[in-house]
Scaffold this motif. Sequence first.
Motif, PDB file in Angstrom:
ATOM      1  N   TYR A  10       0.836  -1.200   0.000  1.00 56.24           N
ATOM      2  CA  TYR A  10       0.000   0.000   0.000  1.00 56.24           C
ATOM      3  C   TYR A  10       0.871   1.250   0.000  1.00 56.24           C
ATOM      4  N   ARG A  11       0.302   2.324  -0.564  1.00 60.56           N
ATOM      5  CA  ARG A  11       1.002   3.602  -0.640  1.00 60.56           C
ATOM      6  C   ARG A  11       0.361   4.661   0.245  1.00 60.56           C
ATOM      7  N   LYS A  12      -0.874   4.406   0.660  1.00 66.59           N
ATOM      8  CA  LYS A  12      -1.565   5.322   1.554  1.00 66.59           C
ATOM      9  C   LYS A  12      -2.582   4.541   2.371  1.00 66.59           C
ATOM     10  N   ARG A  13      -2.906   5.068   3.527  1.00 67.66           N
ATOM     11  CA  ARG A  13      -3.858   4.400   4.413  1.00 67.66           C
ATOM     12  C   ARG A  13      -5.279   4.708   3.952  1.00 67.66           C
ATOM     13  N   LEU A  14      -5.968   3.661   3.513  1.00 69.80           N
ATOM     14  CA  LEU A  14      -7.322   3.805   2.971  1.00 69.80           C
ATOM     15  C   LEU A  14      -8.191   2.665   3.478  1.00 69.80           C
ATOM     16  N   PRO A  15      -9.525   2.856   3.508  1.00 64.37           N
ATOM     17  CA  PRO A  15     -10.420   1.744   3.862  1.00 64.37           C
ATOM     18  C   PRO A  15     -10.236   0.593   2.881  1.00 64.37           C
ATOM     19  N   ILE A  16     -10.408  -0.628   3.349  1.00 64.81           N
ATOM     20  CA  ILE A  16     -10.172  -1.790   2.498  1.00 64.81           C
ATOM     21  C   ILE A  16     -11.155  -1.846   1.340  1.00 64.81           C
ATOM     22  N   THR A  17     -12.258  -1.129   1.427  1.00 66.99           N
ATOM     23  CA  THR A  17     -13.220  -1.070   0.322  1.00 66.99           C
ATOM     24  C   THR A  17     -12.710  -0.224  -0.840  1.00 66.99           C
ATOM     25  N   ASP A  18     -11.669   0.569  -0.619  1.00 70.75           N
ATOM     26  CA  ASP A  18     -11.085   1.398  -1.673  1.00 70.75           C
ATOM     27  C   ASP A  18     -10.143   0.539  -2.515  1.00 70.75           C
ATOM     28  N   SER A  19     -10.260   0.621  -3.826  1.00 69.30           N
ATOM     29  CA  SER A  19      -9.438  -0.206  -4.717  1.00 69.30           C
ATOM     30  C   SER A  19      -7.956   0.132  -4.632  1.00 69.30           C
ATOM     31  N   GLU A  20      -7.614   1.278  -4.046  1.00 67.39           N
ATOM     32  CA  GLU A  20      -6.213   1.663  -3.891  1.00 67.39           C
ATOM     33  C   GLU A  20      -5.654   1.304  -2.511  1.00 67.39           C
ATOM     34  N   SER A  21      -6.458   0.666  -1.665  1.00 68.75           N
ATOM     35  CA  SER A  21      -5.990   0.338  -0.315  1.00 68.75           C
ATOM     36  C   SER A  21      -4.869  -0.686  -0.340  1.00 68.75           C
ATOM     37  N   LEU A  22      -4.927  -1.618  -1.287  1.00 69.25           N
ATOM     38  CA  LEU A  22      -3.837  -2.553  -1.562  1.00 69.25           C
ATOM     39  C   LEU A  22      -3.649  -2.598  -3.066  1.00 69.25           C
ATOM     40  N   VAL A  23      -2.416  -2.500  -3.508  1.00 67.41           N
ATOM     41  CA  VAL A  23      -2.149  -2.430  -4.944  1.00 67.41           C
ATOM     42  C   VAL A  23      -1.006  -3.364  -5.317  1.00 67.41           C
ATOM     43  N   ASP A  24      -0.973  -3.748  -6.584  1.00 75.34           N
ATOM     44  CA  ASP A  24       0.128  -4.536  -7.127  1.00 75.34           C
ATOM     45  C   ASP A  24       1.257  -3.613  -7.567  1.00 75.34           C
ATOM     46  N   ALA A  25       2.490  -4.095  -7.445  1.00 75.94           N
ATOM     47  CA  ALA A  25       3.636  -3.323  -7.912  1.00 75.94           C
ATOM     48  C   ALA A  25       4.760  -4.278  -8.287  1.00 75.94           C
ATOM     49  N   THR A 299      -5.063 -24.425  11.139  1.00 73.26           N
ATOM     50  CA  THR A 299      -6.294 -23.680  11.402  1.00 73.26           C
ATOM     51  C   THR A 299      -6.821 -22.986  10.151  1.00 73.26           C
ATOM     52  N   ALA A 300      -6.299 -23.351   8.979  1.00 70.61           N
ATOM     53  CA  ALA A 300      -6.790 -22.775   7.725  1.00 70.61           C
ATOM     54  C   ALA A 300      -8.230 -23.220   7.477  1.00 70.61           C
ATOM     55  N   THR A 301      -9.106 -22.263   7.221  1.00 70.36           N
ATOM     56  CA  THR A 301     -10.508 -22.578   6.939  1.00 70.36           C
ATOM     57  C   THR A 301     -10.998 -21.944   5.649  1.00 70.36           C
ATOM     58  N   THR A 302     -10.401 -20.833   5.246  1.00 68.33           N
ATOM     59  CA  THR A 302     -10.819 -20.135   4.029  1.00 68.33           C
ATOM     60  C   THR A 302      -9.630 -20.025   3.093  1.00 68.33           C
ATOM     61  N   ARG A 303      -9.779 -20.558   1.879  1.00 72.15           N
ATOM     62  CA  ARG A 303      -8.694 -20.527   0.895  1.00 72.15           C
ATOM     63  C   ARG A 303      -9.057 -19.584  -0.251  1.00 72.15           C
ATOM     64  N   LEU A 304      -8.124 -18.679  -0.565  1.00 67.93           N
ATOM     65  CA  LEU A 304      -8.307 -17.745  -1.666  1.00 67.93           C
ATOM     66  C   LEU A 304      -7.080 -17.813  -2.575  1.00 67.93           C
ATOM     67  N   GLY A 305      -7.156 -17.149  -3.710  1.00 67.11           N
ATOM     68  CA  GLY A 305      -6.036 -17.069  -4.632  1.00 67.11           C
ATOM     69  C   GLY A 305      -6.470 -16.359  -5.909  1.00 67.11           C
ATOM     70  N   PRO A 306      -5.520 -15.892  -6.720  1.00 65.81           N
ATOM     71  CA  PRO A 306      -4.071 -15.908  -6.509  1.00 65.81           C
ATOM     72  C   PRO A 306      -3.631 -14.782  -5.580  1.00 65.81           C
ATOM     73  N   LEU A 307      -2.328 -14.700  -5.354  1.00 65.78           N
ATOM     74  CA  LEU A 307      -1.787 -13.679  -4.465  1.00 65.78           C
ATOM     75  C   LEU A 307      -1.613 -12.386  -5.257  1.00 65.78           C
ATOM     76  N   ASP A 308      -2.689 -11.605  -5.339  1.00 68.10           N
ATOM     77  CA  ASP A 308      -2.641 -10.298  -5.978  1.00 68.10           C
ATOM     78  C   ASP A 308      -3.454  -9.316  -5.145  1.00 68.10           C
ATOM     79  N   ALA A 309      -3.460  -8.061  -5.560  1.00 65.75           N
ATOM     80  CA  ALA A 309      -4.078  -7.020  -4.738  1.00 65.75           C
ATOM     81  C   ALA A 309      -5.566  -7.265  -4.540  1.00 65.75           C
ATOM     82  N   ALA A 310      -6.260  -7.670  -5.586  1.00 65.79           N
ATOM     83  CA  ALA A 310      -7.703  -7.892  -5.465  1.00 65.79           C
ATOM     84  C   ALA A 310      -8.005  -8.991  -4.453  1.00 65.79           C
ATOM     85  N   THR A 311      -7.254 -10.083  -4.522  1.00 66.09           N
ATOM     86  CA  THR A 311      -7.468 -11.183  -3.575  1.00 66.09           C
ATOM     87  C   THR A 311      -7.116 -10.760  -2.160  1.00 66.09           C
ATOM     88  N   MET A 312      -6.034 -10.013  -1.998  1.00 66.98           N
ATOM     89  CA  MET A 312      -5.636  -9.600  -0.662  1.00 66.98           C
ATOM     90  C   MET A 312      -6.625  -8.598  -0.071  1.00 66.98           C
TER      91      MET A 312
END
Length: 333
Positions: A10-25, A299-312
């Motif tokens: 992330y480059r700035k602190r934003l709510p997780i609902t914001d598409s810029e809250s976590l980004v790929d680089a 203790t894994a119960t929820t599996r997601l993928g791939p490891l990118d910004a949208a998934t995270m």
Amino acid sequence: MGDLMRAVGYRKRLPITDSESLVDADVPIPTPGPHDLLVRVEAVSVNPVDVKSRSGSDPKGFRILGYDAAGVVTAVGPAVTRFGVGDEVYYAGQIDRPGSNAQFQAVNENIVGHKPASLDFAEAAALPLTTITAWEMLFDHFGLSAASTGTLLVIGGAGGVGSMVLQLARARTGLTLVATAGRGDSQRWATRMGAHQVVDRHNLVESVRTAAPDGVDYLISPFSKGNIDAYAELIRPLGHIAATDEPEGLDLLPLKAKSVAWHWELMFTRPMLLPEDSYQHDLLEETAKLVDAGKVRSTATTRLGPLDAATMRDAHARVESSAAIGKVVVSAS
């Protein structure tokens, strides 16, 4: 510039609902230091500390998040002695180095363990941070052993740390384990994790007294605010409490009359301040043996993928909701 890798941060602190809250680089692949492993990350898991870091810490440009990870060693520093290229590993990383949400990560061998052979990468990635936290509280701060008896109260028995406290205490001590939980599914989960009795988390003193009329010897506290008076009633004289939270202005004076020992637990202390200490490596190795022996489970119960910004972003939103039981894991592909 050397070879690049894809990372999530992330480059700035934003709510997780914001598409810029976590980004790929695209960032440079790290060069391992003398005691480092370079790990190809195959899976990660998300903890509350990931959410806390994203929402509360200055990224100072671009910060790669992530702590828990499992992967394969692709290179080693010249002073590495415990691992070789091709080893499958798991670890919780450091709060003061770039995180695991990337294709590759450099990590000190002293905080890395060989991955349990019976688990896949996603299952293994769920374990390190909560295992280290639980282990340090039980066997470092409390000094428990196979000969230990008494009663342990685990506040939040269905949480990530609570789940590992219950499993490790059940596997390696003789304690009676009482856990608090709210919803029915949380209560059932805590029982599966090893609790002898599970009580409702509301009206704490009355609920716990039904299971432990004479009080408890040890207490795990992830939610200390507003509970110190209740703890003072429930804990036995010369008892021990370990806390993972840090409420501002916390008053511990009610515990003094019983000479109760209060332990702060931060699993990042050793990696940050005692980098030469191999305690976390050793406990991860021992935990892998317990897992492969069927005494501790992922203790894994929820599996997601791939490891990118949208998934995270999805993973962080699930952890922020506090409704998930078990761990959210994300596979690289």
